[in-house]
Design an enzyme around this catalytic site. Structure first.
Site, PDB file in Angstrom:
ATOM      1  N   GLY A  46      21.785  55.586  55.220  1.00  0.00           N
ATOM      2  CA  GLY A  46      21.314  56.047  56.521  1.00  0.00           C
ATOM      3  C   GLY A  46      19.883  55.598  56.741  1.00  0.00           C
ATOM      4  N   GLN A  51      11.570  56.176  60.306  1.00  0.00           N
ATOM      5  CA  GLN A  51      11.328  55.550  58.997  1.00  0.00           C
ATOM      6  C   GLN A  51      10.872  54.091  59.132  1.00  0.00           C
ATOM      7  OE1 GLN A  51      15.315  57.010  57.390  1.00  0.00           O
ATOM      8  NE2 GLN A  51      14.060  57.123  55.558  1.00  0.00           N
ATOM      9  N   CYS A  92      15.943  59.631  49.551  1.00  0.00           N
ATOM     10  CA  CYS A  92      15.435  59.186  50.853  1.00  0.00           C
ATOM     11  C   CYS A  92      14.663  57.890  50.646  1.00  0.00           C
ATOM     12  CB  CYS A  92      14.523  60.250  51.455  1.00  0.00           C
ATOM     13  SG  CYS A  92      13.904  59.817  53.089  1.00  0.00           S
ATOM     14  N   LEU A  93      14.934  56.915  51.505  1.00  0.00           N
ATOM     15  CA  LEU A  93      14.244  55.625  51.386  1.00  0.00           C
ATOM     16  C   LEU A  93      12.742  55.791  51.603  1.00  0.00           C
ATOM     17  CD1 LEU A  93      16.840  53.423  53.300  1.00  0.00           C
ATOM     18  CD2 LEU A  93      16.438  53.477  50.825  1.00  0.00           C
ATOM     19  N   HIS A 134      20.734  64.916  57.150  1.00  0.00           N
ATOM     20  CA  HIS A 134      19.490  64.356  56.596  1.00  0.00           C
ATOM     21  C   HIS A 134      18.797  63.480  57.652  1.00  0.00           C
ATOM     22  CE1 HIS A 134      17.311  62.129  53.158  1.00  0.00           C
ATOM     23  NE2 HIS A 134      17.123  61.353  54.197  1.00  0.00           N
ATOM     24  N   GLU A 135      19.579  62.654  58.343  1.00  0.00           N
ATOM     25  CA  GLU A 135      19.009  61.777  59.375  1.00  0.00           C
ATOM     26  C   GLU A 135      18.526  62.595  60.571  1.00  0.00           C
ATOM     27  OE1 GLU A 135      18.384  59.057  58.302  1.00  0.00           O
ATOM     28  OE2 GLU A 135      19.824  59.025  56.669  1.00  0.00           O
TER      29      GLU A 135
HETATM   30  O1  GNR Z   1      20.240  56.120  51.221  1.00  0.00           O
HETATM   31  C1  GNR Z   1      20.236  57.343  51.353  1.00  0.00           C
HETATM   32  N1  GNR Z   1      21.066  58.079  50.581  1.00  0.00           N
HETATM   33  C2  GNR Z   1      21.282  59.433  50.767  1.00  0.00           C
HETATM   34  C3  GNR Z   1      21.921  60.135  49.756  1.00  0.00           C
HETATM   35  C4  GNR Z   1      22.186  61.462  49.904  1.00  0.00           C
HETATM   36  C5  GNR Z   1      21.823  62.115  51.060  1.00  0.00           C
HETATM   37  C6  GNR Z   1      21.168  61.429  52.063  1.00  0.00           C
HETATM   38  C7  GNR Z   1      20.908  60.098  51.929  1.00  0.00           C
HETATM   39  S1  GNR Z   1      20.121  59.244  53.209  1.00  0.00           S
HETATM   40  C8  GNR Z   1      19.315  57.997  52.303  1.00  0.00           C
HETATM   41  C9  GNR Z   1      18.629  57.003  53.216  1.00  0.00           C
HETATM   42  C10 GNR Z   1      17.561  57.697  54.008  1.00  0.00           C
HETATM   43  O2  GNR Z   1      16.466  57.955  53.575  1.00  0.00           O
HETATM   44  N2  GNR Z   1      17.851  58.066  55.215  1.00  0.00           N
HETATM   45  O3  GNR Z   1      16.967  58.727  55.958  1.00  0.00           O
HETATM   46 NI    NI Z   2      15.743  59.815  54.550  1.00  0.00          NI
END
Ligand code: GNR
Ligand code: NI
Length: 172
Positions: A46, A51, A92-93, A134-135
């Site tokens: 995601g 971001q 999270c990235l 999360h997004e």
């Molecule tokens: O790559 C991502 N993996 C992930 C794993 C578990 C729950 C949420 C995520 S989202 C994350 C990419 C990201 O930071 N999206 O905002």
């Molecule tokens: Ni994230």
């Protein structure tokens, strides 16, 4: 298409509230494609606009193993959340190499505009629901570490602040 730079902690931009997308045009579709490319390259499942420095309410996601199910949600709303919860390990990235378990509703229904401005509704479960929530949080300046204890959250923030300072020093 272009890979964009991903903003990481402790950049305060990540805490910004994103604003509704007002126009869905070719420029926005180009941004969406760049975000998808950036997400696949990372690799991640995601990516929210904020971001990559775009404070607009949109995100992309793809939770398929084959990376063949790109979804873009513009001006998303969560219209139902299941009572049943689910614990999933999240990353999270914008918080590289840090993972923690977070509990969220197991199933959510999202209402959003697709890349053509058409209203859509989608029920998501398991990883899909976790990722969409999360997004969605990113659009409100929230991060998954906000669900941890203050002690753990502060430790993570401190670690990234220290890392940023070190990087700064090495450049000077
Ligand atoms: O790559 C991502 N993996 C992930 C794993 C578990 C729950 C949420 C995520 S989202 C994350 C990419 C990201 O930071 N999206 O905002
Ligand atoms: Ni994230």
């Amino acid at each position: 298409m272009a890979v964009m730079d991903i903003i990481t902690l402790p950049d305060p931009i990540l805490r910004k509230q994103s604003l509704p997308v007002e126009r869905i045009d070719d420029d926005l579709r180009r941004l969406i494609d760049d975000m998808l490319e950036t997400m696949y390259k990372a690799p991640g499942i995601g990516l929210a606009g904020i971001q990559v420095g775009v404070d607009r309410r949109l995100f992309v996601m793809d939770v398929s193993r084959e990376e063949n199910n790109p979804i873009c949600m513009i001006n998303p709303e969560i219209i139902t959340r299941s009572e049943e919860l689910n614990v999933h390990e999240e990353g999270c990235l914008s918080i590289p190499d840090y993972y923690a378990e977070v509990e969220r509703p197991k199933i959510v229904t999202m209402k959003f505009l697709d890349r053509f401005g058409k209203e859509q509704q989608m029920e998501l479960d398991e990883v899909g629901a976790t990722c969409a929530q999360h997004e969605f949080d990113h659009l409100n300046g929230a991060l998954f570490i906000d669900y941890l204890s203050k002690l753990r959250r502060d430790r993570v923030i401190k670690k990234f602040a220290k890392l940023a300072k070190q990087k700064e020093k090495n450049i000077l």
